[in-house]
Scaffold this active site. Structure first.
Site, PDB file in Angstrom:
ATOM      1  N   GLU A   1       0.999  -1.180  -0.063  1.00  0.00           N
ATOM      2  CA  GLU A   1      -0.011  -0.064   0.161  1.00  0.00           C
ATOM      3  C   GLU A   1       1.007   1.228   0.142  1.00  0.00           C
ATOM      4  OE1 GLU A   1      -3.798  -1.446   2.423  1.00  0.00           O
ATOM      5  OE2 GLU A   1      -2.243  -1.042   3.781  1.00  0.00           O
TER       6      GLU A   1
ATOM      7  N   CYS B   1      -7.658   6.598   2.501  1.00  0.00           N
ATOM      8  CA  CYS B   1      -7.132   7.245   3.747  1.00  0.00           C
ATOM      9  C   CYS B   1      -5.769   7.858   3.391  1.00  0.00           C
ATOM     10  CB  CYS B   1      -6.640   6.251   4.585  1.00  0.00           C
ATOM     11  SG  CYS B   1      -7.924   5.135   5.438  1.00  0.00           S
TER      12      CYS B   1
ATOM     13  N   GLU C   1      -5.143   4.719  -1.940  1.00  0.00           N
ATOM     14  CA  GLU C   1      -6.017   4.512  -1.016  1.00  0.00           C
ATOM     15  C   GLU C   1      -6.663   5.821  -0.456  1.00  0.00           C
ATOM     16  OE1 GLU C   1      -4.354   2.317   2.375  1.00  0.00           O
ATOM     17  OE2 GLU C   1      -6.045   2.818   3.696  1.00  0.00           O
TER      18      GLU C   1
ATOM     19  N   CYS D   1     -10.446   0.722   7.137  1.00  0.00           N
ATOM     20  CA  CYS D   1      -9.891   2.343   7.730  1.00  0.00           C
ATOM     21  C   CYS D   1     -10.658   3.412   6.671  1.00  0.00           C
ATOM     22  CB  CYS D   1      -8.355   2.011   7.222  1.00  0.00           C
ATOM     23  SG  CYS D   1      -8.068   1.460   5.781  1.00  0.00           S
ATOM     24  N   CYS D   2     -11.124   3.228   5.434  1.00  0.00           N
ATOM     25  CA  CYS D   2     -11.306   4.254   4.660  1.00  0.00           C
ATOM     26  C   CYS D   2     -12.485   4.839   5.180  1.00  0.00           C
ATOM     27  CB  CYS D   2     -11.159   3.768   3.252  1.00  0.00           C
ATOM     28  SG  CYS D   2      -9.526   3.268   2.818  1.00  0.00           S
TER      29      CYS D   2
END
Ligand code: FUB
Ligand code: ZN
Length: 667
Positions: free
Chosen positions: A334, A352, A350, A430-431
């Site tokens: 990532e 995030c 991503e 997480c996002c």
């Protein structure tokens, strides 16, 4: 500088109020159901389950005292899921090791949402949830359900991977927000207690753990806690974490001897932070670290640290950022890839990471008003961050590619991280809560201020006030963004106060704008900001930033984008979708002197500017010479078919079902 107090910025903006309402009405309640595993068709979270399980253990411990046999540590993996949801045992931990953070991000968004207006039912739900969470906290202040349930004897033994300090960071951020919104300090006390416990264990002294977070965030969170409480100990802990990172020998080698001798780019621990020049490793970790570094540079005046922040920001923006403001090009770790390696169809980008870039840019703006930071903040916000959430707020992207052919993502293992439609939830979630906390806290990103000056970085319809030399000055902004560039700012009460207003000139205007100042005077233009001062009692400033469609070409070192352009208009990046243009989007080619017609549509539920132009669809024809079979033939010609091409804002893609999409277009 500091950001304007979020409670003092009331947003009433055509575009953003809608997004904030969506998060309040849809995303926050939906996420609460998810955190409690009540959405059968979405991936289970086990977040509240884990807090309850830890609470049960805690209760047993309290009742049995010394007789209680605490669980000895059993490694149950980085991500543990039962076969079926029904198989989940009441007293076991499930999900990713950092699952607690999903609640912390949720409560942070709840706090911001409550700052924009009361919601007694939501507040009651949040209070009860906080009771559950706090019941999981050990008497010494430790709170991380993975270790409480699986055995505390190994707590803080795997700082590299096991996210206890990441959860601390999110707990602090959630607690600060909820306290600021409600004045209730139960979660804040829990956060301080955990921070105090960590501070008692970590440091350079004898018998201390000489480590730092494997996933950064505690740094910036501790600075926020310091900001709220004025307690130096939190600032000291954050500074310690930042100063230790990257010193040789790498702390993580102690836990993971197989790392010996290998530079630890992934955790940004390859060299001390002040020496870092290139953004490397896991992208979210990186930008969270850089945000903490920027906080520290601002608070301490540390020039070397500031220089490092500037270099790292430039490294991202000049060599590693997609035109959509997305960062972290590779799914391998990532991570950031090499400079200029920005593939479109295997992009990771991503959500995030784009959010972290917004954090980093905003923190740089607190140090210096320079439009290079606010331009990037706006870009990431309007494009990759918003792309992360569906129009109905019920599904999300983790990965934000710039080109998608749905069949390929499903069948090609190199692209399985790319989803052609937004997902209802993710095991590693997480996002979505990160989007919720950012959109609800938008009021924090519009302005920063110092003693006399209010700096407007984003154009969002809002009201705010500032006291300058004892005089209350109110500032009211109307904005047509992102549909048009018309902004009107009314300032009252500023006469004789020394009040100054600094307005960002967006880079995408390329200097094309009209300004009309009534009741004040334009002083200078510096670092992309127009400074206005000498205010009369009432003043009105009208600006019209030209939003014209522009063709953008990447540096030729971005191999993927050679002979291609992306189309932008104001802060919005556009894309073509199969729903409007048919499949095989790679056959489409723009004319070099293309011109676009702007069309307003209500198709997406509100007014959106789409673009239309004549283009060509180019299909090869071959002769009958096919020496190797059907796949290849001797080239004959390119047949050109005139088409009418429609472009929509990138953030809106995949809201009309699964289909091809591409940001870049041949030219
Ligand atoms: O490790 C916690 C979060 O999960 C990271 O920030 C994301 O990239 C995902 O890996
Ligand atoms: Zn994420």
């Amino acid at each position: 500088m500091k950001p304007a107090d979020i409670k003092n910025v009331e947003i009433r903006d055509e575009f953003w109020s809608r997004k904030q309402a969506l998060v309040r009405k849809e995303v926050i309640p939906y996420q609460w159901e998810i955190l409690n595993d009540r959405i059968p068709e979405a991936e289970a979270s086990y977040c509240m389950h884990n807090f309850k399980a830890a609470g049960i253990l805690n209760e047993k411990m309290r009742k049995k005292g010394d007789a209680f046999e605490a669980p000895r540590f059993t490694y149950r993996g980085f991500a543990v899921f039962p076969e079926k949801r029904e198989d989940a045992k009441e007293d076991e931990f499930y999900g990713f090791v950092f699952q607690d953070s999903d609640f912390y991000k949720w409560i942070e968004a709840v706090g911001y949402a409550l700052m924009t207006g009361p919601d007694p039912v939501l507040e009651e739900t949040a209070d009860r949830a906080i009771d559950i969470v706090c019941a999981a906290q050990l008497p010494n202040g430790y709170i991380d359900t993975y270790y409480i349930i699986n055995g505390m004897d190994k707590s803080f033994s795997d700082l590299r991977d096991h996210h206890e300090l990441y959860c601390l960071g999110h707990l602090i951020e959630g607690a600060v927000s909820y306290y600021q919104a409600t004045g209730k300090d139960k979660l804040l006390n829990a956060a301080e207690k955990y921070a105090d416990y960590v501070a008692s264990l970590f440091g350079t002294g004898e018998g201390k753990i000489n480590g730092y977070p494997g996933h950064e965030i505690a740094e910036m969170a501790l600075f926020a806690l310091y900001d709220l409480t004025g307690e130096e100990k939190y600032k000291n802990l954050a500074e310690y974490f930042i100063n230790e990172r990257g010193k040789a020998p790498n702390y993580f080698e102690k836990e993971h001897p197989d790392m010996k001798g290998k530079p630890d780019y992934y955790h940004q621990a390859h060299i001390p932070v002040r020496e870092q020049t290139e953004a490397v490793g896991h992208a979210v970790r990186a930008v969270y670290l850089y945000s903490g570094m920027a906080d520290m540079a601002r608070l301490t005046g540390d020039k070397d640290l500031l220089n490092a922040c500037e270099r790292l920001f430039d490294s991202i923006v000049n060599t590693k950022m997609y035109i959509t403001g997305g960062i972290g090009a590779t799914h391998l770790g990532e991570s950031f890839s090499l400079p200029y390696d920005l593939p479109n169809d295997t992009a990771y980008s991503e959500t995030c990471a784009a959010i972290g870039l917004v954090f980093f840019a905003e923190r740089m703006l607190r140090i210096k008003a320079d439009s290079k930071y606010s331009d990037v903040m706006e870009l990431a916000l309007f494009n990759t961050v918003l792309s992360g959430m569906a129009l109905d707020g019920k599904s999300f992207f983790y990965v934000n590619p710039l080109e998608v052919i749905p069949e390929n993502c499903k069948k090609d293992e190199r692209k399985t991280h790319v989803k052609p439609v937004r997902q209802k939830w993710f095991g590693c979630a997480c996002c979505p809560p990160n989007i919720a906390r950012l959109i609800t806290s938008l009021g924090r990103y519009i302005y920063t201020e110092d003693e006399n000056t209010l700096y407007a970085h984003l154009y969002v319809g809002s009201d705010t006030a500032k006291t300058v030399n004892g005089r209350p000055v109110s500032v009211s902004m109307e904005s047509g963004f992102p549909n048009n560039g018309n902004v009107k700012i009314a300032v009252s009460g500023a006469a004789g106060s020394g009040f100054r207003l600094a307005l960002r000139i967006p880079g995408w205007t390329c200097g094309s704008y009209r300004l009309n100042v009534n009741g004040a005077s334009e002083k200078e233009i510096k670092d992309g900001y127009i400074y206005i001062e000498d205010f009369a009692e009432d003043a009105v400033i009208d600006i019209s930033f030209d939003m014209i469609p522009r063709l953008m070409a990447a540096d030729s070192r971005v191999a993927e984008d050679n002979l291609k352009v992306a189309v932008t208009r104001g802060p919005i990046v556009y894309c073509m979708e199969e729903a409007d243009n048919g499949d095989k989007l790679r056959q489409i080619k723009l004319d070099r002197n293309v011109s676009f017609t702007e069309e307003m549509t209500g198709e997406f539920g509100y007014d959106v500017v789409t673009l239309r132009t004549d283009a060509k669809r180019i299909v090869r024809t071959v002769t009958s010479a096919k020496p190797f079979g059907e796949l290849y033939g001797e080239f004959a010609s390119f047949e050109e078919k005139e088409i009418s091409l429609r472009l929509i804002p990138y953030y809106l893609w995949a809201n009309r079902g699964e289909n091809e999409m591409s940001v870049y277009i041949n030219i």
